[in-house]
Design a protein around this motif. Structure first.
Motif, short mmCIF file in Angstrom:
data_model
loop_
_atom_site.label_atom_id
_atom_site.label_comp_id
_atom_site.label_asym_id
_atom_site.label_seq_id
_atom_site.Cartn_x
_atom_site.Cartn_y
_atom_site.Cartn_z
N SER A 18 0.82 -1.21 0.00
CA SER A 18 0.00 0.00 0.00
C SER A 18 0.86 1.26 0.00
O SER A 18 0.43 2.32 -0.44
CB SER A 18 -0.93 0.01 1.22
N ILE A 217 -3.46 0.72 -5.67
CA ILE A 217 -3.49 -0.74 -5.58
C ILE A 217 -4.77 -1.28 -6.22
O ILE A 217 -4.80 -2.36 -6.82
CB ILE A 217 -3.40 -1.19 -4.11
N ARG A 218 -5.84 -0.51 -6.12
CA ARG A 218 -7.10 -0.93 -6.71
C ARG A 218 -6.97 -1.22 -8.19
O ARG A 218 -7.60 -2.13 -8.73
CB ARG A 218 -8.16 0.15 -6.47
N ALA A 220 -4.36 -2.39 -9.73
CA ALA A 220 -3.71 -3.69 -9.89
C ALA A 220 -4.70 -4.82 -9.61
O ALA A 220 -4.73 -5.83 -10.32
CB ALA A 220 -2.51 -3.79 -8.97
N LYS A 221 -5.51 -4.66 -8.56
CA LYS A 221 -6.49 -5.69 -8.21
C LYS A 221 -7.52 -5.85 -9.32
O LYS A 221 -7.94 -6.97 -9.64
CB LYS A 221 -7.18 -5.32 -6.91
N GLU A 222 -7.95 -4.74 -9.91
CA GLU A 222 -8.96 -4.78 -10.96
C GLU A 222 -8.47 -5.56 -12.18
O GLU A 222 -9.25 -6.16 -12.91
CB GLU A 222 -9.31 -3.35 -11.38
N ASN A 224 -6.41 -8.16 -11.96
CA ASN A 224 -6.02 -9.51 -11.52
C ASN A 224 -4.50 -9.71 -11.51
O ASN A 224 -3.99 -10.78 -11.83
CB ASN A 224 -6.65 -10.59 -12.41
N SER A 226 -0.69 -9.81 -9.69
CA SER A 226 -0.09 -10.20 -8.42
C SER A 226 0.24 -8.94 -7.62
O SER A 226 0.71 -7.94 -8.16
CB SER A 226 1.19 -10.99 -8.67
N LEU A 227 0.00 -8.99 -6.31
CA LEU A 227 0.30 -7.84 -5.47
C LEU A 227 1.71 -7.92 -4.90
O LEU A 227 2.01 -7.32 -3.86
CB LEU A 227 -0.73 -7.73 -4.34
N TYR A 247 -6.82 0.66 -16.80
CA TYR A 247 -7.73 0.52 -15.67
C TYR A 247 -9.18 0.81 -16.05
O TYR A 247 -10.09 0.05 -15.69
CB TYR A 247 -7.31 1.45 -14.53
N THR A 259 -18.74 -11.26 -10.55
CA THR A 259 -17.50 -11.19 -9.78
C THR A 259 -17.15 -12.54 -9.18
O THR A 259 -18.02 -13.42 -9.02
CB THR A 259 -17.62 -10.16 -8.66
#
Length: 311
Positions: A18, A217-218, A220-222, A224, A226-227, A247, A259
């Motif tokens: 984060s 970070i959102r 990256a999550k959207e 899929n 790797s974090l 994005y 989802t």
């Protein structure tokens, strides 16, 4: 700080994904930009020493092509810039961003610019020596003499705010002209210096756009992704600029597919969505009977607020 440079200079104190995010809010376009009629001849310019992009108009009788150099007013003073070409479809440009080109640079201007570049190399060394004598932890990034101003710019980075008042006095005594020091952020350094990213291509911030749009970070999550911070951060230690480019597409595509985690009844058994792939437009579902089925996203639709599958 200028609109082109980060407003906050942070240091990552610990390994925390984060912490790779930018806290800056997204740039907002002035309200009157929506009704603004852009000039017919709008040129994209570039300040090569800082890789800053500018937009400018030119007199109708001034013929310009990509690669030409022009003399313009900048926030630092009168200087020269390179013409990148005409802008065919202006997007996200504030009316206040547009400047006016004074004239096309002539041979005398370019000869002077070349001689100033030679002086920049020696000025670089002088700065480092003076900073060391004052025990200042500063990393000098680039030096630039303005073309039509008695002024030299020093761009540097540092882990914290630096009190450089005494340093400026020393530099003025050496160069006998106006001195301007600008502390830039961690994302600005690779934008100026350039380099190759993990994809093997030039940094986006250096070759694609100088506008440092905050990345979260959102995003990256959207997508899929790797974090793992090593995979989603650039050389600057912040999230990759390219995460923001696609994005909006991912966010829109996900509105039309269910989802992960969604449960429903299908083909005589209860199923759960375990994976969605917006790019291939497929959805993978797992049934309580052990079956794993991959379906086209077009087979899913919403009815009365609930996702269903076309038979």
């Amino acid at each position: 700080m200028s609109d082109y440079f980060e407003s906050d200079i942070d240091k990552l104190d610990e390994e925390d994904v984060s912490a790779l995010e930018d806290n800056d809010e997204l740039d907002t376009i002035e309200a009157d930009a929506a009704d603004f009629v852009y000039p017919r001849r709008l040129f994209r310019l570039k300040l090569e020493y800082s890789c800053e992009g500018l937009y400018a108009t030119a007199p109708e009788d001034l013929e310009l092509t990509g690669g030409d150099y022009v003399v313009i007013p900048t926030k630092y003073g009168r200087d020269y810039a390179r013409v990148m070409g005409l802008v065919s479809q202006p997007v996200g440009i504030r009316p206040s961003d547009i400047i006016a080109i004074d004239r096309k640079a002539n041979d005398e201007d370019m000869a002077k610019a070349a001689s100033l570049k030679e002086k920049e190399a020696s000025a670089f060394k002088v700065f480092q020596e003076k900073a060391a004598s004052h025990s200042l932890e500063m990393k000098l990034i680039t030096v630039h003499y303005l073309l039509e101003e008695q002024k030299v710019l020093f761009f540097f980075s540092a882990d914290k705010r630096v009190d450089f008042r005494e340093l400026v006095k020393d530099l003025v005594s050496v160069f006998k002209m106006r001195i301007e020091l600008r502390q830039i952020g961690v994302r600005d350094e690779p934008r100026i210096t350039g380099g190759l990213g993990i994809c093997g291509r030039p940094y986006c911030c250096h070759s694609v756009s100088d506008k440092l749009k905050p990345v979260s970070i959102r995003m990256a999550k959207e997508q899929n992704l790797s974090l793992n911070s090593m995979k989603i951060s650039g050389q600057c230690g912040r999230l990759l600029c390219c995460l923001s480019y696609e994005y909006d597409w991912y966010a829109d595509a996900r509105k039309h597919i269910p989802t992960e985690g969604l449960r429903f009844y299908y083909d005589g058994a209860n199923f759960k969505v375990i994976e969605v792939n917006p790019i291939s437009s497929t959805v993978k579902i797992a049934g309580e009977d052990g079956r794993i089925i991959e379906l086209e996203s077009s087979r899913f639709y919403q009815h009365e607020g609930r996702w269903r599958i076309k038979s």
